[in-house]
Structures are given as structure tokens and as C-alpha cells.
Scaffold this motif. Structure first.
Motif, PDB file in Angstrom:
ATOM      1  N   THR A 215       0.840  -1.189   0.000  1.00 46.23           N
ATOM      2  CA  THR A 215       0.000   0.000   0.000  1.00 46.23           C
ATOM      3  C   THR A 215       0.874   1.237   0.000  1.00 46.23           C
ATOM      4  N   ARG A 216       0.257   2.373  -0.255  1.00 45.03           N
ATOM      5  CA  ARG A 216       1.007   3.627  -0.273  1.00 45.03           C
ATOM      6  C   ARG A 216       1.667   3.875   1.082  1.00 45.03           C
ATOM      7  N   TYR A 217       0.969   3.512   2.174  1.00 45.94           N
ATOM      8  CA  TYR A 217       1.525   3.697   3.509  1.00 45.94           C
ATOM      9  C   TYR A 217       2.770   2.842   3.699  1.00 45.94           C
ATOM     10  N   GLU A 218       2.732   1.593   3.240  1.00 46.77           N
ATOM     11  CA  GLU A 218       3.858   0.690   3.434  1.00 46.77           C
ATOM     12  C   GLU A 218       5.078   1.112   2.640  1.00 46.77           C
ATOM     13  N   MET A 219       4.895   1.882   1.579  1.00 48.79           N
ATOM     14  CA  MET A 219       6.016   2.306   0.757  1.00 48.79           C
ATOM     15  C   MET A 219       6.642   3.610   1.248  1.00 48.79           C
ATOM     16  N   GLN A 220       6.059   4.240   2.250  1.00 47.59           N
ATOM     17  CA  GLN A 220       6.613   5.489   2.760  1.00 47.59           C
ATOM     18  C   GLN A 220       7.927   5.209   3.486  1.00 47.59           C
ATOM     19  N   PRO A 221       8.899   6.139   3.372  1.00 42.41           N
ATOM     20  CA  PRO A 221      10.166   5.942   4.078  1.00 42.41           C
ATOM     21  C   PRO A 221       9.934   5.944   5.585  1.00 42.41           C
ATOM     22  N   GLY A 222      10.627   5.085   6.268  1.00 43.06           N
ATOM     23  CA  GLY A 222      10.540   5.054   7.726  1.00 43.06           C
ATOM     24  C   GLY A 222       9.500   4.103   8.280  1.00 43.06           C
ATOM     25  N   VAL A 223       8.646   3.540   7.443  1.00 40.86           N
ATOM     26  CA  VAL A 223       7.614   2.626   7.933  1.00 40.86           C
ATOM     27  C   VAL A 223       8.264   1.389   8.541  1.00 40.86           C
ATOM     28  N   TRP A 224       9.277   0.845   7.865  1.00 40.16           N
ATOM     29  CA  TRP A 224       9.964  -0.323   8.388  1.00 40.16           C
ATOM     30  C   TRP A 224      10.608  -0.014   9.732  1.00 40.16           C
ATOM     31  N   LEU A 225      11.214   1.163   9.834  1.00 37.78           N
ATOM     32  CA  LEU A 225      11.849   1.546  11.101  1.00 37.78           C
ATOM     33  C   LEU A 225      10.828   1.664  12.228  1.00 37.78           C
ATOM     34  N   ARG A 226       9.666   2.247  11.954  1.00 37.78           N
ATOM     35  CA  ARG A 226       8.631   2.369  12.983  1.00 37.78           C
ATOM     36  C   ARG A 226       8.078   1.011  13.382  1.00 37.78           C
ATOM     37  N   ARG A 227       7.901   0.126  12.425  1.00 41.95           N
ATOM     38  CA  ARG A 227       7.372  -1.203  12.730  1.00 41.95           C
ATOM     39  C   ARG A 227       8.340  -2.036  13.551  1.00 41.95           C
ATOM     40  N   ASN A 228       9.620  -1.823  13.353  1.00 38.89           N
ATOM     41  CA  ASN A 228      10.630  -2.642  14.003  1.00 38.89           C
ATOM     42  C   ASN A 228      11.441  -1.873  15.031  1.00 38.89           C
ATOM     43  N   ALA A 229      10.887  -0.795  15.571  1.00 34.28           N
ATOM     44  CA  ALA A 229      11.618   0.047  16.516  1.00 34.28           C
ATOM     45  C   ALA A 229      12.047  -0.731  17.754  1.00 34.28           C
ATOM     46  N   GLY A 230      11.220  -1.611  18.254  1.00 38.94           N
ATOM     47  CA  GLY A 230      11.567  -2.406  19.439  1.00 38.94           C
ATOM     48  C   GLY A 230      12.765  -3.302  19.193  1.00 38.94           C
ATOM     49  N   TRP A 231      12.771  -3.970  18.032  1.00 34.90           N
ATOM     50  CA  TRP A 231      13.902  -4.839  17.699  1.00 34.90           C
ATOM     51  C   TRP A 231      15.181  -4.027  17.506  1.00 34.90           C
ATOM     52  N   ILE A 232      15.048  -2.892  16.869  1.00 34.88           N
ATOM     53  CA  ILE A 232      16.213  -2.038  16.639  1.00 34.88           C
ATOM     54  C   ILE A 232      16.788  -1.574  17.964  1.00 34.88           C
ATOM     55  N   ALA A 233      15.914  -1.171  18.900  1.00 37.16           N
ATOM     56  CA  ALA A 233      16.372  -0.734  20.217  1.00 37.16           C
ATOM     57  C   ALA A 233      17.045  -1.880  20.966  1.00 37.16           C
ATOM     58  N   LEU A 234      16.497  -3.084  20.881  1.00 36.82           N
ATOM     59  CA  LEU A 234      17.089  -4.241  21.551  1.00 36.82           C
ATOM     60  C   LEU A 234      18.468  -4.555  20.981  1.00 36.82           C
ATOM     61  N   ILE A 235      18.595  -4.540  19.666  1.00 36.17           N
ATOM     62  CA  ILE A 235      19.892  -4.809  19.040  1.00 36.17           C
ATOM     63  C   ILE A 235      20.901  -3.733  19.412  1.00 36.17           C
ATOM     64  N   ALA A 236      20.472  -2.481  19.431  1.00 37.24           N
ATOM     65  CA  ALA A 236      21.361  -1.382  19.826  1.00 37.24           C
ATOM     66  C   ALA A 236      21.823  -1.556  21.262  1.00 37.24           C
ATOM     67  N   LEU A 237      20.933  -1.989  22.145  1.00 37.70           N
ATOM     68  CA  LEU A 237      21.286  -2.207  23.542  1.00 37.70           C
ATOM     69  C   LEU A 237      22.294  -3.343  23.680  1.00 37.70           C
ATOM     70  N   ILE A 238      22.110  -4.408  22.917  1.00 38.11           N
ATOM     71  CA  ILE A 238      23.052  -5.530  22.950  1.00 38.11           C
ATOM     72  C   ILE A 238      24.421  -5.099  22.430  1.00 38.11           C
ATOM     73  N   VAL A 239      24.448  -4.366  21.329  1.00 44.34           N
ATOM     74  CA  VAL A 239      25.719  -3.891  20.760  1.00 44.34           C
ATOM     75  C   VAL A 239      26.412  -2.957  21.745  1.00 44.34           C
ATOM     76  N   LEU A 240      25.653  -2.071  22.385  1.00 47.92           N
ATOM     77  CA  LEU A 240      26.225  -1.153  23.377  1.00 47.92           C
ATOM     78  C   LEU A 240      26.791  -1.932  24.557  1.00 47.92           C
ATOM     79  N   SER A 241      26.071  -2.930  25.023  1.00 48.42           N
ATOM     80  CA  SER A 241      26.539  -3.747  26.145  1.00 48.42           C
ATOM     81  C   SER A 241      27.818  -4.491  25.787  1.00 48.42           C
ATOM     82  N   LEU A 242      27.858  -5.082  24.599  1.00 44.06           N
ATOM     83  CA  LEU A 242      29.069  -5.771  24.154  1.00 44.06           C
ATOM     84  C   LEU A 242      30.235  -4.796  24.030  1.00 44.06           C
TER      85      LEU A 242
END
Length: 106
Positions: free
Chosen positions: A72-99
Motif C-alpha cells: 500500500t502507499r503507507y507501506e512504501m513510505q520511508p521510515g515505515v519499516w523503522l517504525r514497525r521494528n523500533a523495538g527490535w532495533i532498540a534491543l539490538i542497539a542495547l546488545i551492541v552497546l553492552s558488548l
């Protein structure tokens, strides 16, 4: 509210199927039932009680139309993937920071 109402009596939202806003109700236009051309009848995954003679159905999908939809037009907007996966991105960032902190202490 009657089952054949076309709008909610409280909020005036247009109703599309069996009193539920937003659900499309497919109706047979000819003498054939919808089941004869439905993908869910063809693969035997339909559990609709009116099967195989359903003239109205909320789950109908034409067998000639593939199930894969275009984005859909909404799914093709920039940043939609980032908003949908913000929790995973934050978790990965926290793991990388901890390491990084663990390796920096060595």
C-alpha cells in the motif's frame, strides 16, 4: 442494532458487513454461489457455515486473483519499516552497546 443496518446508530460509521465497520461483504451477482470461484473453497480451508452455497461472504477471495498483494502507499513510505521494528532495533542497539562496554573494560 439490526443486522441489516448500513450505519452504526451511535457513531454513524458506515457498516459494510454484518454490523462490523470496515469488513467488506461480498455478494453473488448471478445465480452461482460465491464458493464456486473462491480460493478458500478450492483449497478446502473454508469453514463458513453456508458453504458451498454461500451467496454472501466476508472471507471471499476470487480464485483467479493471487493472494499476494502489492504494498500500500503507507507501506512504501520511508521510515515505515523503522517504525514497525523500533523495538527490535532498540534491543539490538542495547546488545551492541553492552558488548561494546564489556570489550572496552578488557
Amino acid at each position: 442494532m439490526p443486522s441489516n443496518a448500513i450505519a452504526c446508530s451511535r457513531c454513524r460509521t458506515p457498516l459494510k458487513a454484518y454490523g462490523h465497520p470496515g469488513i467488506v461483504l461480498h455478494r453473488a451477482t448471478g445465480t452461482e454461489s460465491l464458493c464456486k470461484t473462491c480460493i478458500y473453497d478450492a483449497d478446502d480451508s473454508c469453514n463458513y457455515p453456508q458453504r458451498p452455497e454461500a451467496r454472501e461472504c466476508t472471507m471471499y477471495h476470487n480464485i483467479t486473483v493471487p493472494l499476494l498483494s502489492t504494498p500500500t502507499r503507507y507501506e512504501m513510505q520511508p521510515g515505515v519499516w523503522l517504525r514497525r521494528n523500533a523495538g527490535w532495533i532498540a534491543l539490538i542497539a542495547l546488545i551492541v552497546l553492552s558488548l561494546g562496554l564489556v570489550l572496552a573494560k578488557r
